[in-house]
Design an enzyme around this catalytic site. Structure first.
Site, PDB file in Angstrom:
ATOM      1  N   ASP A 168       0.622  11.941 -20.406  1.00  0.00           N
ATOM      2  CA  ASP A 168       0.367  12.599 -19.131  1.00  0.00           C
ATOM      3  C   ASP A 168       1.413  13.632 -18.724  1.00  0.00           C
ATOM      4  O   ASP A 168       1.092  14.549 -17.964  1.00  0.00           O
ATOM      5  CB  ASP A 168       0.297  11.556 -18.008  1.00  0.00           C
ATOM      6  CG  ASP A 168      -0.827  10.567 -18.206  1.00  0.00           C
ATOM      7  OD1 ASP A 168      -1.765  10.873 -18.956  1.00  0.00           O
ATOM      8  OD2 ASP A 168      -0.758   9.470 -17.615  1.00  0.00           O
ATOM      9  N   TRP A 212       1.354  14.968 -13.583  1.00  0.00           N
ATOM     10  CA  TRP A 212       1.842  13.961 -12.635  1.00  0.00           C
ATOM     11  C   TRP A 212       1.081  12.642 -12.732  1.00  0.00           C
ATOM     12  O   TRP A 212       1.352  11.733 -11.960  1.00  0.00           O
ATOM     13  CB  TRP A 212       1.719  14.512 -11.211  1.00  0.00           C
ATOM     14  CG  TRP A 212       2.445  15.799 -11.029  1.00  0.00           C
ATOM     15  CD1 TRP A 212       3.746  15.958 -10.623  1.00  0.00           C
ATOM     16  CD2 TRP A 212       1.924  17.122 -11.254  1.00  0.00           C
ATOM     17  NE1 TRP A 212       4.054  17.290 -10.581  1.00  0.00           N
ATOM     18  CE2 TRP A 212       2.968  18.035 -10.973  1.00  0.00           C
ATOM     19  CE3 TRP A 212       0.696  17.612 -11.674  1.00  0.00           C
ATOM     20  CZ2 TRP A 212       2.814  19.414 -11.089  1.00  0.00           C
ATOM     21  CZ3 TRP A 212       0.539  18.985 -11.798  1.00  0.00           C
ATOM     22  CH2 TRP A 212       1.590  19.873 -11.504  1.00  0.00           C
ATOM     23  N   ASP A 213       0.115  12.529 -13.622  1.00  0.00           N
ATOM     24  CA  ASP A 213      -0.770  11.361 -13.679  1.00  0.00           C
ATOM     25  C   ASP A 213      -1.548  11.200 -12.374  1.00  0.00           C
ATOM     26  O   ASP A 213      -1.681  10.107 -11.831  1.00  0.00           O
ATOM     27  CB  ASP A 213       0.026  10.090 -13.995  1.00  0.00           C
ATOM     28  CG  ASP A 213      -0.885   8.949 -14.454  1.00  0.00           C
ATOM     29  OD1 ASP A 213      -2.098   9.165 -14.598  1.00  0.00           O
ATOM     30  OD2 ASP A 213      -0.370   7.834 -14.662  1.00  0.00           O
ATOM     31  N   PHE A 214      -2.073  12.317 -11.869  1.00  0.00           N
ATOM     32  CA  PHE A 214      -2.909  12.302 -10.675  1.00  0.00           C
ATOM     33  C   PHE A 214      -4.388  12.122 -11.047  1.00  0.00           C
ATOM     34  O   PHE A 214      -5.275  12.672 -10.394  1.00  0.00           O
ATOM     35  CB  PHE A 214      -2.743  13.611  -9.895  1.00  0.00           C
ATOM     36  CG  PHE A 214      -1.494  13.692  -9.065  1.00  0.00           C
ATOM     37  CD1 PHE A 214      -0.769  12.567  -8.730  1.00  0.00           C
ATOM     38  CD2 PHE A 214      -1.038  14.921  -8.602  1.00  0.00           C
ATOM     39  CE1 PHE A 214       0.383  12.641  -7.963  1.00  0.00           C
ATOM     40  CE2 PHE A 214       0.113  15.013  -7.832  1.00  0.00           C
ATOM     41  CZ  PHE A 214       0.827  13.878  -7.513  1.00  0.00           C
ATOM     42  N   ASP A 215      -4.649  11.371 -12.112  1.00  0.00           N
ATOM     43  CA  ASP A 215      -6.033  11.161 -12.531  1.00  0.00           C
ATOM     44  C   ASP A 215      -6.853  10.566 -11.390  1.00  0.00           C
ATOM     45  O   ASP A 215      -6.331   9.902 -10.498  1.00  0.00           O
ATOM     46  CB  ASP A 215      -6.091  10.266 -13.763  1.00  0.00           C
ATOM     47  CG  ASP A 215      -5.362   8.941 -13.582  1.00  0.00           C
ATOM     48  OD1 ASP A 215      -4.581   8.806 -12.621  1.00  0.00           O
ATOM     49  OD2 ASP A 215      -5.567   8.041 -14.406  1.00  0.00           O
TER      50      ASP A 215
END
Length: 855
Positions: free
Chosen positions: A476, A515-518
């Site tokens: 990520d 940012w791993d804003f999945d």
């Protein structure tokens, strides 16, 4: 009398004006307490009376160390451009300690000055926010109880040097007590002020049909979110604002499924997140280890139980958010089916008879489908399902969770649809294929490492469309090696035709996500009036970064405006940073304001100062500050302000309710070779050897030049570096796109890293939460979720708490509701804790109801 006696008088008058605390013939000298002996008029002879008592020396030395520990990093903080308070206060405390160690009464005076200066400085920085006053004031005030005690202050100011209680001792201790009272009174006051009614609750009611209302017909709850719209809205109306205070536990069922050894260690998490379904007269749910249990919905007694078995030991998450239901066409064997998944190796999909709990033999291979087919190499723990499949229009649709940030070439994130009758694969939507829904060729596997859809999906049966929230092509935190199709679909919402698997549209909520804003959950579907009053089918997509995107669910076009805004760039030379990101400016976002140094916290001045130093050293330019070698403050980060539980919508009023959590993280990229040398993880050469699992905070990102360290930003003693509130509940008017109310919710009680290290008292700061809400036709909002183990009922009109009780463990799931056979409305919640939030684990399913009517 000579000049020494003048010194005595001055100190006495400063410390306790108007009161004679000690013999004016006793003065401080470098050697200790000394009596003045009148030899003859006009002369004084100093006579040493005794050496400094050991208790005074020890106290003074400890105060000196305290002062040094505050002053030395305080000067460092000055060098970083921050406040000089810590250095100044540390030096004053050091001097106070030196004076007390020498039995000089001026040391007591100086410590009183430190408290006064600290109070003035703290109030000047944070005002009357009592919770933010705790770090600078609480520890010095607590030490003050000892400094002003009879054994220290009382002894120093006693005329015979004895430990006594006198006016000045009482004054000093009372002053410290007053500081504590001041802090906590201000704290309760500031919390009360954070319940804000911004706008009136809407009076309009929409009279249209509820989306997928069939899931609620005949007093059922056949989808995790009540309906396929994911609105978490219950039509049962017995519990009202007028009688909610009378609620109580109706029954409690114990599943017996508790964490096994190591399942809540090294970042692994055991969490009971399930929302039960109501099918017929039974409640059906899954436990963290994937047992499927059916209970009588009225009595809570077990009807049947199915244990799929399997080895779950390699899974870092033990969680199951629910099961699904399928009603087969007439004449099909096993017509009432519970659909669920096993998280062993390989992961499986299975169908159970809802009446008996037995496998439906005609489904797949004796009731089970092997989900590893077409996936290529799939080591244990690298792919499994945590959310219930979406079952709609004879299709079972799912993707799965992948072990983020471990390596390139992880299992595919393909979205697959199976025939709900036979279990046969119907289509796979794979972004690496053209078209994405084409069948696999013989010997072919789905494209590895593609964006996955691990959260709960939603669907519109009338449009024959499923809405899938997508993640990121892992790893990520470094995106240079992502493929063009990854870049197109990462962190996007995609609408797919249920029958064919053909894409209808997609909407990306973050570009080049680092940012791993999945997207952790599918959108909630609702019909809203447009500018001309025409009802429009829309969806509301919650996001980890706190934006709410409202889209026309037929086309994916914004219903409320979406605007691209410039965002910060980064410092990794080869990285491709997106210059803009999408925002939804016409609808309130769910974030807190960006933190400044005055928003930093801790339980003592030391950890608050350490947090300030760390803040000054990190890179932070607001939302979307990308990770780098320097270290970045992620606020929010991968846990987001809202996670897998999403939001709740009252479709009859167009009101959205949501829990928000504020946990900043520290993110840092580390060159891969350096990370290996530092022992952040072990070397690994590929799938032919066992994978050496690192601790959760250390993300190897094998195959990339950088590893990533992602850890919650905590102080020296484990307290958050961010000041309260740490959690809020909010209500938003979707029609007028404005905030109705918000409030800090939850206390510090039961918060802590382990059962023996939990806060015994509840300060109403507003606390972290993990879990969703339920709303009903009577305008109530039901929720567990908070880290304090509370279960609460709120008035949806204004956020007032109408009922609250303490649970035996964390209620970190989403409640559901129905009417029992006995004519009572039940609200049911899984109460088993959450490993990530470190709430207390348990194994309960708890039903709340009003008291039974007496015949």
């Amino acid at each position: 009398m000579g000049p020494e006696a003048g010194l005595v008088r001055d100190v006495r008058d400063f410390l306790c004006p108007g009161g004679q605390l000690y013999d004016t013939n006793v003065v401080d000298t470098p050697g200790g307490l000394t009596h003045l002996h009148e030899n003859r008029p006009g002369e004084s002879v100093l006579l040493r009376s005794r050496s400094v008592p050991l208790l005074l020396r020890i106290t003074g030395i400890l105060l000196g160390f305290y002062g040094l520990a505050l002053a030395m990093p305080g000067f460092w903080l000055i060098g970083l451009g921050d406040s000089g308070y810590y250095a100044v206060a540390g030096m004053l405390i050091l001097c106070s300690g030196a004076l007390i160690a020498a039995a000089r009464r001026a040391g007591i005076v100086l410590y009183a000055i430190v408290l006064a200066v600290t109070l003035l400085w703290a109030v000047s920085r944070v005002g009357l926010d009592g919770w933010r006053l705790i770090p600078p004031l609480a520890l010095p005030s607590a030490i003050g109880f000892w400094v002003f005690s009879p054994w220290i202050g009382g002894r120093l100011i006693d005329r015979q040097g004895q430990s006594r209680v006198n006016v000045c001792v009482v004054s000093g201790i009372s002053g410290c007590a007053a500081l504590f009272a001041f802090m906590f009174i201000c704290g309760w006051t500031i919390t009360a002020s954070r319940t804000v009614q911004y706008n009136p609750f809407p009076q309009q009611r929409f009279t249209g049909d509820i989306i997928d209302g069939e899931s609620l017909v005949n007093n059922q709850w056949r989808m995790t979110g009540g309906t396929s719209a994911g609105d978490r809205f219950g039509t049962a109306a017995q519990i009202t604002p007028e009688n909610a205070h009378m609620l109580g536990r109706a029954w409690v069922f114990h599943t017996g499924d508790l964490p096994r050894s190591g399942e809540n260690a090294r970042g692994r998490e055991f969490s009971f997140e399930a929302t039960p379904l109501k099918v017929g007269d039974n409640l059906v749910f899954c436990t963290p280890h994937r047992d499927v249990v059916a209970l009588d919905a009225t009595t809570g007694k077990q009807v049947w139980r199915y244990t799929p078995g399997g080895n779950y030991g390699q899974n870092i998450y033990q969680a199951c958010r629910g099961v699904s239901y399928f009603e087969a066409p007439a004449g099909v064997p096993c017509p009432h089916r519970i659909i669920s998944t096993g998280a062993g190796s390989p992961p499986t999909l299975f169908a159970l008879d809802a009446d008996t709990g037995h496998l439906c033999a005609a489904f797949g291979h004796n009731g089970t489908v092997d989900l590893s087919q077409g996936m290529g190499i799939m080591p244990a723990g690298f792919h499994f399902i945590t959310s219930p499949p979406m079952v709609m229009n004879s299709r079972i649709m799912l993707s799965g969770w992948v072990y983020d940030n471990q390596t390139v070439d992880e299992p595919s994130g393909v979205i697959r649809a199976f025939d709900a009758v036979t279990g046969q694969l119907v289509w796979g939507w794979d972004v690496g294929h053209t078209p994405a829904n084409r069948p696999l060729n013989p010997g072919e596997i789905f494209t590895r490492g593609t964006p996955n859809g691990w959260g709960v999906y939603t669907a519109d049966p009338a449009l024959n469309t499923v809405y899938v929230p997508l993640g990121i092509a892992t790893p990520d935190y470094y995106g240079v090696k992502r493929r063009s199709f990854d870049e197109q679909y990462d962190t996007s919402l995609v609408a797919i035709d249920i029958t064919s698997g053909e894409e209808r549209w997609h909407f990306q909520t973050v570009h080049h996500d680092l940012w791993d804003f999945d997207l952790p959950v599918g959108p909630s579907l609702v019909d809203l009036p447009d500018a001309d009053g025409r009802m429009t089918p829309v969806l509301v997509q919650t996001t980890k970064q706190g934006e709410l995107f409202v889209l026309d669910r037929r086309t994916g076009k914004p219903f409320y405006r979406v605007e691209e805004k410039p965002v910060p760039g980064g410092t990794i030379p080869e990285e491709r940073y997106s210059p803009t990101q999408p925002y939804s400016p016409d609808i309130p976002n769910l974030r807190r304001a960006d933190p400044t140094t005055d928003d930093l916290w801790g339980v003592t001045p030391f950890d608050q100062m350490a947090c300030r130093i760390a803040y000054k050293k990190m890179s932070f330019h607001g939302l979307f500050t990308p990770p780098g070698l320097q270290g970045t403050l992620g606020f929010p980060a991968f846990d987001g302000v809202d996670d897998w539980y999403g939001a709740t919508i009252d479709p009859t009023r167009g009101v959205l309710y949501v829990n928000t959590t504020y946990i900043p993280f520290r993110m840092q990229l580390v060159p891969h070779d350096k990370a290996l040398k530092e022992g952040l993880f072990k070397p690994w050469s590929g799938w032919k050897q066992p994978y050496p699992e690192p601790i959760f905070t250390d993300n190897p990102q094998h195959g990339l030049p950088y590893a990533a360290v992602i850890e919650p930003w905590l102080g020296l003693f484990g307290a958050p570096c961010l000041a309260p509130p740490w959690g809020r509940t909010q209500a938003i008017d979707l029609v007028h796109h404005r905030m109705i109310w918000e409030r800090a919710l939850g206390t510090t009680k039961n918060v802590g890293p382990a059962s023996m290290l939990r806060m015994p008292v509840g300060l109403p700061t507003g606390i972290f939460s993990m879990g969703g809400t339920l709303t009903t036709a009577t305008g109530l909002v039901f929720m567990g979720a908070t880290a304090d183990q509370g279960f609460r009922v709120l008035d949806g009109r204004n956020g007032a708490v109408l009922y609250e009780t303490e649970l035996d463990a964390g209620g970190n799931a989403t409640p559901m509701t129905y009417m029992g056979r006995d004519g009572r409305q039940y609200v049911v919640l899984a109460v088993g804790g959450h490993g990530g939030l470190k709430t207390r684990n348990g194994d309960e399913v708890v039903a709340f109801a009003l008291p039974a009517r007496r015949e």
